[in-house]
Design a protein around this motif. Structure first.
Motif, PDB file in Angstrom:
ATOM      1  N   MET A  46      30.298  29.831  16.163  1.00  0.00           N
ATOM      2  CA  MET A  46      30.195  30.928  16.928  1.00  0.00           C
ATOM      3  C   MET A  46      30.775  30.784  18.374  1.00  0.00           C
ATOM      4  SD  MET A  46      27.436  33.912  17.639  1.00  0.00           S
ATOM      5  CE  MET A  46      27.144  34.215  15.728  1.00  0.00           C
ATOM      6  N   GLN A  47      31.814  31.437  18.932  1.00  0.00           N
ATOM      7  CA  GLN A  47      32.268  31.069  20.054  1.00  0.00           C
ATOM      8  C   GLN A  47      31.362  31.595  21.241  1.00  0.00           C
ATOM      9  OE1 GLN A  47      36.122  32.539  21.125  1.00  0.00           O
ATOM     10  NE2 GLN A  47      36.138  31.426  22.985  1.00  0.00           N
ATOM     11  N   ARG A  48      30.854  30.920  22.364  1.00  0.00           N
ATOM     12  CA  ARG A  48      30.108  31.426  23.260  1.00  0.00           C
ATOM     13  C   ARG A  48      30.732  32.445  24.217  1.00  0.00           C
ATOM     14  NH1 ARG A  48      28.800  28.191  28.667  1.00  0.00           N
ATOM     15  NH2 ARG A  48      26.986  29.261  29.378  1.00  0.00           N
ATOM     16  N   HIS A  49      30.068  33.358  24.515  1.00  0.00           N
ATOM     17  CA  HIS A  49      30.509  34.457  25.524  1.00  0.00           C
ATOM     18  C   HIS A  49      30.290  33.917  27.024  1.00  0.00           C
ATOM     19  CE1 HIS A  49      29.912  37.778  28.118  1.00  0.00           C
ATOM     20  NE2 HIS A  49      31.169  38.202  27.618  1.00  0.00           N
ATOM     21  N   THR A  50      31.401  33.974  27.567  1.00  0.00           N
ATOM     22  CA  THR A  50      31.045  33.567  28.935  1.00  0.00           C
ATOM     23  C   THR A  50      32.033  34.338  29.884  1.00  0.00           C
ATOM     24  OG1 THR A  50      33.083  31.990  28.888  1.00  0.00           O
ATOM     25  CG2 THR A  50      31.111  30.882  28.421  1.00  0.00           C
ATOM     26  N   TYR A  51      31.401  34.536  31.078  1.00  0.00           N
ATOM     27  CA  TYR A  51      32.075  35.238  32.278  1.00  0.00           C
ATOM     28  C   TYR A  51      33.064  34.274  33.040  1.00  0.00           C
ATOM     29  CZ  TYR A  51      28.643  38.944  31.715  1.00  0.00           C
ATOM     30  OH  TYR A  51      27.780  39.867  31.221  1.00  0.00           O
ATOM     31  N   ASP A  52      34.537  34.539  32.573  1.00  0.00           N
ATOM     32  CA  ASP A  52      35.351  33.710  33.281  1.00  0.00           C
ATOM     33  C   ASP A  52      35.979  33.907  34.389  1.00  0.00           C
ATOM     34  OD1 ASP A  52      35.232  32.146  31.003  1.00  0.00           O
ATOM     35  OD2 ASP A  52      36.574  33.370  29.728  1.00  0.00           O
ATOM     36  N   TYR A  53      35.070  34.121  35.285  1.00  0.00           N
ATOM     37  CA  TYR A  53      35.420  34.680  36.856  1.00  0.00           C
ATOM     38  C   TYR A  53      34.736  33.640  37.768  1.00  0.00           C
ATOM     39  CZ  TYR A  53      35.814  38.682  34.007  1.00  0.00           C
ATOM     40  OH  TYR A  53      36.190  39.695  33.097  1.00  0.00           O
ATOM     41  N   GLY A  54      35.369  33.438  38.912  1.00  0.00           N
ATOM     42  CA  GLY A  54      34.787  33.099  40.188  1.00  0.00           C
ATOM     43  C   GLY A  54      34.742  33.944  41.001  1.00  0.00           C
ATOM     44  N   VAL A  55      33.814  33.913  42.047  1.00  0.00           N
ATOM     45  CA  VAL A  55      33.435  34.971  42.932  1.00  0.00           C
ATOM     46  C   VAL A  55      33.669  34.503  44.185  1.00  0.00           C
ATOM     47  CG1 VAL A  55      31.552  36.653  43.623  1.00  0.00           C
ATOM     48  CG2 VAL A  55      31.692  35.990  41.336  1.00  0.00           C
ATOM     49  N   ILE A  56      34.359  35.439  45.214  1.00  0.00           N
ATOM     50  CA  ILE A  56      34.530  35.052  46.734  1.00  0.00           C
ATOM     51  C   ILE A  56      33.627  36.199  47.425  1.00  0.00           C
ATOM     52  CG2 ILE A  56      36.469  33.697  46.227  1.00  0.00           C
ATOM     53  CD1 ILE A  56      38.179  36.431  47.501  1.00  0.00           C
ATOM     54  N   GLY A  57      33.496  35.866  48.544  1.00  0.00           N
ATOM     55  CA  GLY A  57      32.899  36.792  49.429  1.00  0.00           C
ATOM     56  C   GLY A  57      32.643  36.571  50.918  1.00  0.00           C
ATOM     57  N   ASN A  58      32.292  37.483  51.950  1.00  0.00           N
ATOM     58  CA  ASN A  58      32.133  37.321  53.149  1.00  0.00           C
ATOM     59  C   ASN A  58      30.992  37.916  53.917  1.00  0.00           C
ATOM     60  OD1 ASN A  58      33.090  39.698  53.308  1.00  0.00           O
ATOM     61  ND2 ASN A  58      34.949  39.068  54.809  1.00  0.00           N
ATOM     62  N   CYS A  59      30.075  38.441  52.738  1.00  0.00           N
ATOM     63  CA  CYS A  59      28.948  38.969  53.333  1.00  0.00           C
ATOM     64  C   CYS A  59      29.067  40.582  53.741  1.00  0.00           C
ATOM     65  CB  CYS A  59      27.873  38.390  54.553  1.00  0.00           C
ATOM     66  SG  CYS A  59      27.406  36.871  54.055  1.00  0.00           S
ATOM     67  N   ALA A  60      30.284  41.080  53.493  1.00  0.00           N
ATOM     68  CA  ALA A  60      30.719  42.491  53.681  1.00  0.00           C
ATOM     69  C   ALA A  60      31.161  42.815  52.158  1.00  0.00           C
ATOM     70  CB  ALA A  60      31.859  42.353  54.730  1.00  0.00           C
ATOM     71  N   TYR A  61      31.775  41.956  51.416  1.00  0.00           N
ATOM     72  CA  TYR A  61      32.168  42.381  50.035  1.00  0.00           C
ATOM     73  C   TYR A  61      32.374  40.971  49.341  1.00  0.00           C
ATOM     74  CZ  TYR A  61      36.942  40.508  50.271  1.00  0.00           C
ATOM     75  OH  TYR A  61      38.043  39.501  50.366  1.00  0.00           O
ATOM     76  N   THR A  62      32.186  41.380  48.121  1.00  0.00           N
ATOM     77  CA  THR A  62      32.670  40.262  47.085  1.00  0.00           C
ATOM     78  C   THR A  62      33.750  40.623  46.033  1.00  0.00           C
ATOM     79  OG1 THR A  62      31.070  41.101  45.528  1.00  0.00           O
ATOM     80  CG2 THR A  62      30.452  39.581  47.237  1.00  0.00           C
ATOM     81  N   ALA A  63      34.561  39.681  45.514  1.00  0.00           N
ATOM     82  CA  ALA A  63      35.069  39.882  44.639  1.00  0.00           C
ATOM     83  C   ALA A  63      35.352  39.012  43.477  1.00  0.00           C
ATOM     84  CB  ALA A  63      36.767  39.843  45.271  1.00  0.00           C
ATOM     85  N   HIS A  64      35.388  39.502  42.058  1.00  0.00           N
ATOM     86  CA  HIS A  64      35.468  38.813  41.083  1.00  0.00           C
ATOM     87  C   HIS A  64      37.016  38.479  40.598  1.00  0.00           C
ATOM     88  CE1 HIS A  64      31.191  39.911  40.806  1.00  0.00           C
ATOM     89  NE2 HIS A  64      31.020  39.540  39.741  1.00  0.00           N
ATOM     90  N   ILE A  65      37.461  37.140  40.443  1.00  0.00           N
ATOM     91  CA  ILE A  65      38.557  36.691  40.189  1.00  0.00           C
ATOM     92  C   ILE A  65      38.752  35.928  38.779  1.00  0.00           C
ATOM     93  CG2 ILE A  65      40.507  35.365  40.937  1.00  0.00           C
ATOM     94  CD1 ILE A  65      39.210  35.729  43.615  1.00  0.00           C
ATOM     95  N   HIS A  66      39.299  36.565  37.924  1.00  0.00           N
ATOM     96  CA  HIS A  66      39.457  35.971  36.433  1.00  0.00           C
ATOM     97  C   HIS A  66      40.226  34.624  36.550  1.00  0.00           C
ATOM     98  CE1 HIS A  66      40.410  35.732  32.086  1.00  0.00           C
ATOM     99  NE2 HIS A  66      39.550  36.365  32.103  1.00  0.00           N
ATOM    100  N   THR A  67      40.098  33.755  35.566  1.00  0.00           N
ATOM    101  CA  THR A  67      41.129  32.592  35.535  1.00  0.00           C
ATOM    102  C   THR A  67      42.261  32.999  35.337  1.00  0.00           C
ATOM    103  OG1 THR A  67      40.350  32.485  33.031  1.00  0.00           O
ATOM    104  CG2 THR A  67      38.861  31.162  34.349  1.00  0.00           C
ATOM    105  N   ASP A  68      42.724  34.212  35.049  1.00  0.00           N
ATOM    106  CA  ASP A  68      44.293  34.465  34.977  1.00  0.00           C
ATOM    107  C   ASP A  68      44.774  34.742  36.185  1.00  0.00           C
ATOM    108  OD1 ASP A  68      43.450  37.204  35.017  1.00  0.00           O
ATOM    109  OD2 ASP A  68      43.845  37.709  32.943  1.00  0.00           O
ATOM    110  N   THR A  69      44.081  34.772  37.358  1.00  0.00           N
ATOM    111  CA  THR A  69      44.468  35.512  38.822  1.00  0.00           C
ATOM    112  C   THR A  69      44.110  36.934  38.867  1.00  0.00           C
ATOM    113  OG1 THR A  69      46.620  36.034  38.490  1.00  0.00           O
ATOM    114  CG2 THR A  69      46.140  33.847  38.800  1.00  0.00           C
ATOM    115  N   SER A  70      43.693  37.544  37.987  1.00  0.00           N
ATOM    116  CA  SER A  70      43.242  39.081  38.066  1.00  0.00           C
ATOM    117  C   SER A  70      42.099  39.168  39.014  1.00  0.00           C
ATOM    118  CB  SER A  70      43.265  39.825  36.905  1.00  0.00           C
ATOM    119  OG  SER A  70      44.663  39.624  36.095  1.00  0.00           O
ATOM    120  N   ILE A  71      42.194  40.060  40.007  1.00  0.00           N
ATOM    121  CA  ILE A  71      40.942  40.630  40.673  1.00  0.00           C
ATOM    122  C   ILE A  71      40.334  41.597  39.721  1.00  0.00           C
ATOM    123  CG2 ILE A  71      39.991  41.590  42.612  1.00  0.00           C
ATOM    124  CD1 ILE A  71      41.537  39.036  43.122  1.00  0.00           C
ATOM    125  N   ALA A  72      39.185  41.232  38.978  1.00  0.00           N
ATOM    126  CA  ALA A  72      38.817  41.942  38.017  1.00  0.00           C
ATOM    127  C   ALA A  72      37.684  43.126  38.338  1.00  0.00           C
ATOM    128  CB  ALA A  72      37.969  41.266  36.900  1.00  0.00           C
TER     129      ALA A  72
END
Length: 593
Positions: free
Chosen positions: A1-27
């Motif tokens: 069974m394939q493990r479910h993972t969240y394939d995102y890195g997260v950036i931010g600056n203490c005003a907002y955050t953004a989840h960025i998928h490994t395909d470059t999409s801002i998800a």
């Protein structure tokens, strides 16, 4: 069974955050605040969520994603038939003009690494949770998106026609995409962004250097500290539980909650984590948030508040597809109406360092004695109430052991504060409540199990009572503490250090996933009772449940190790930091592992 993972890195600056998928999409990205509508939200709805991506023309490609070392700057390398390129994403943050510069600005730098890659840039923001599609109009070197709450624009040196029509182009020089809300980019594009990137990288690395992060699994601890930092909304000092909403605790469970708020129950653990790494700035800002949020409360504190202190967080369901089809999608959180009486002790113990830590001079203590007295009174007023408990049961009220533990710890903290400020009446009240709290905790003891149950009058076990050991109510060197830990292990230990909160049926059935903060509590408790080898072994195993860039979810499925719940979960990273600190103190050696 394939493990479910969240394939995102997260950036931010203490005003907002953004989840960025490994395909470059801002998800996932919410503007202008953590709790605002998403402006990109494909995480919850592919159709209504909009898109901001930098993908190759070819449908088949490979990617590698990583952080620039000791920063919250994220890189995604993409390899396709025509070439290789790197997208560097960051939220500018640095110190200038005697304050932190943290604009609502997302920067994407695109660099050619090999060949002649053909790219397609798509930028289609949304408003009001997908209900508004703004009109895109071209300026001289930017695209303006009309119909949102503020001026939103994309400034770039890529052909605007290519972006508007989503046509491919050959990447033969560095390209920049600057997406802004409100104030647009001012200054020359290349020079300004390269300067912002340099300053942001230096800011994060200097922040890490000034943190007292232990040598035990230091790299993982650094990543946890960095991700926890950007979960603080610096304008008010609030720290959110997570930047996402409605990622399910398990598929089909309907346990889909909005975590973009500040839980008072997390106060002690979060402040403890910041104190462990020697960062008082974040603690002081969080204290200001607590003070401002609770100053007008006279009867009781809510379990959670909005990031600027809002009280009414009315729960609503949205017409969105949901993460992997999991519905409902909720905004708001009705837990604000719950009775959770452990919050008073959490607040009191979080105030203790202001009086006990000699590194904080008296004039910096914000004279919170009135807050201490008021909070102690709230313990007394609500002492005999049943409550929803730490896990926010919606249809179950009990005399929870955890609640009385924090009555005990809060009263103990108030007693110490009273000694410092010479308030005899406060000290006498604190001592009385401390004694009464101990009596209630003892009523939770189940002789046949040699352990403390979830609440008075029941025998079911609850991972929150691990805190009896960690808060030193039970001395880790005693047989009583060791027996209690064994009783919890027998019922709640899943495997390899994973731990269930509880096993009984609640409002939504029996829990299907383990809770990561409980796993880290278990690791700490093992260290406290002297089972250090097991503590280290399980700590190492828990790290394996992080994603490709070291970020942790709220929950883990014990059967396949799948990541579930809101992501990344600040509480999980707090748990990692505190567990690493606990083990390091026990090891008391400088070796890097």
């Amino acid at each position: 069974m394939q493990r479910h993972t969240y394939d995102y890195g997260v950036i931010g600056n203490c005003a907002y955050t953004a989840h960025i998928h490994t395909d470059t999409s801002i998800a996932w990205m919410c503007w202008p605040r953590f709790d605002s509508s998403f402006i990109f939200g494909s995480l919850l709805d592919k159709e209504k969520g909009g898109e901001f991506s930098v993908k190759p023309l070819e449908p088949d490609f490979q990617t590698k994603q990583y952080y620039v070392e000791n920063t919250n700057i994220l890189c995604t390398e993409v390899v396709s038939e025509t070439g290789k390129y790197r997208v560097t994403d960051f939220a500018p943050r640095f110190y200038q003009n005697d304050r932190y510069y943290r604009p609502l600005m997302l920067v994407r730098k695109i660099e050619r690494l090999d060949g002649n890659p053909r790219l397609v840039v798509k930028c289609a923001p949304k408003g009001n949770y997908g209900e508004i599609t703004p009109q895109a109009t071209m300026g001289s070197n930017h695209i303006q998106f009309l119909g949102l709450d503020a001026h939103v624009r994309l400034t770039t040196n890529i052909s605007l026609n290519y972006v508007m029509s989503e046509e491919s182009f050959v990447l033969n020089e560095n390209k920049y995409l600057v997406f802004t809300y409100g104030a647009p980019l001012e200054g020359p594009l290349l020079e300004t962004i390269e300067n912002f990137l340099y300053k942001t990288k230096n800011y994060w690395r200097d922040w890490v250097k000034t943190a007292n992060i232990v040598n035990f699994y230091q790299r993982a601890a650094i990543r946890s500290a960095l991700i926890l930092k950007i979960h603080q909304y610096e304008d008010t000092g609030a720290i959110i539980a997570a930047a996402t909403t409605s990622l399910p605790e398990s598929p089909g469970s309907t346990r889909n909650w909005d975590y973009r708020y500040c839980w008072m129950r997390d106060t002690y653990y979060t402040l403890n984590a910041f104190n462990n790494i020697g960062h008082f700035e974040e603690s002081e800002k969080y204290f200001h948030y607590i003070l401002n949020t609770t100053i007008e409360e006279t009867n009781r504190y809510q379990p959670l508040y909005g990031i600027s202190g809002q009280k009414a967080l009315i729960e609503k369901e949205l017409d969105l597809a949901g993460y992997m089809g999991n519905q409902p999608v909720r905004i708001g959180n009705d837990a604000y109406t719950h009775i959770q009486n452990d919050v008073y002790g959490q607040v009191l113990i979080s105030l203790l360092p202001l009086y006990a830590d000699k590194r904080i001079i008296f004039t910096e203590r914000f004279d919170s004695s009135e807050l201490v007295s008021k909070t102690l009174d709230m313990i007394e007023k609500t002492f005999d109430e049943t409550d929803a408990g730490l896990w926010e049961f919606r249809n179950l009220r009990q005399h929870h052991c955890y609640t009385y533990l924090f009555h005990w710890t809060g009263s103990s903290a108030a007693l110490k504060i009273a000694e410092v400020i010479g308030d005899k009446a406060m000290g006498e009240k604190a001592a009385r409540l401390q004694k009464r709290s101990r009596e209630m905790i003892q009523k939770c003891y189940v002789p046949s199990k040699k352990g403390y149950a979830q609440a008075v009058g029941v025998e079911r076990m609850d991972a929150s009572t691990l805190q009896l050991i960690m808060m030193n109510y039970l001395d880790g060197n005693t047989q009583e503490a060791k027996d209690h830990l064994k009783a919890l292990e027998k019922e709640l230990h899943a495997k390899d250090g994973l731990f269930y909160r509880y096993k009984h049926q609640d409002d939504f059935g029996a829990p299907e996933t383990t809770f990561l903060i409980c796993a880290f509590w278990y690791v700490e408790a093992l260290a406290c009772v002297g089972r250090l080898d097991e503590s280290i072994k399980y700590f190492e195993n828990i790290l394996s449940y992080s994603n490709h860039v070291g970020l942790l979810s709220e929950d883990v499925n014990e059967k396949d190790g799948g990541m579930w719940g809101n992501f990344p979960q600040a509480y999980s990273h707090v748990g990692l930091l505190n567990a690493a600190s606990r083990i390091a103190r026990k090891l008391d050696k400088p070796d890097f592992l």
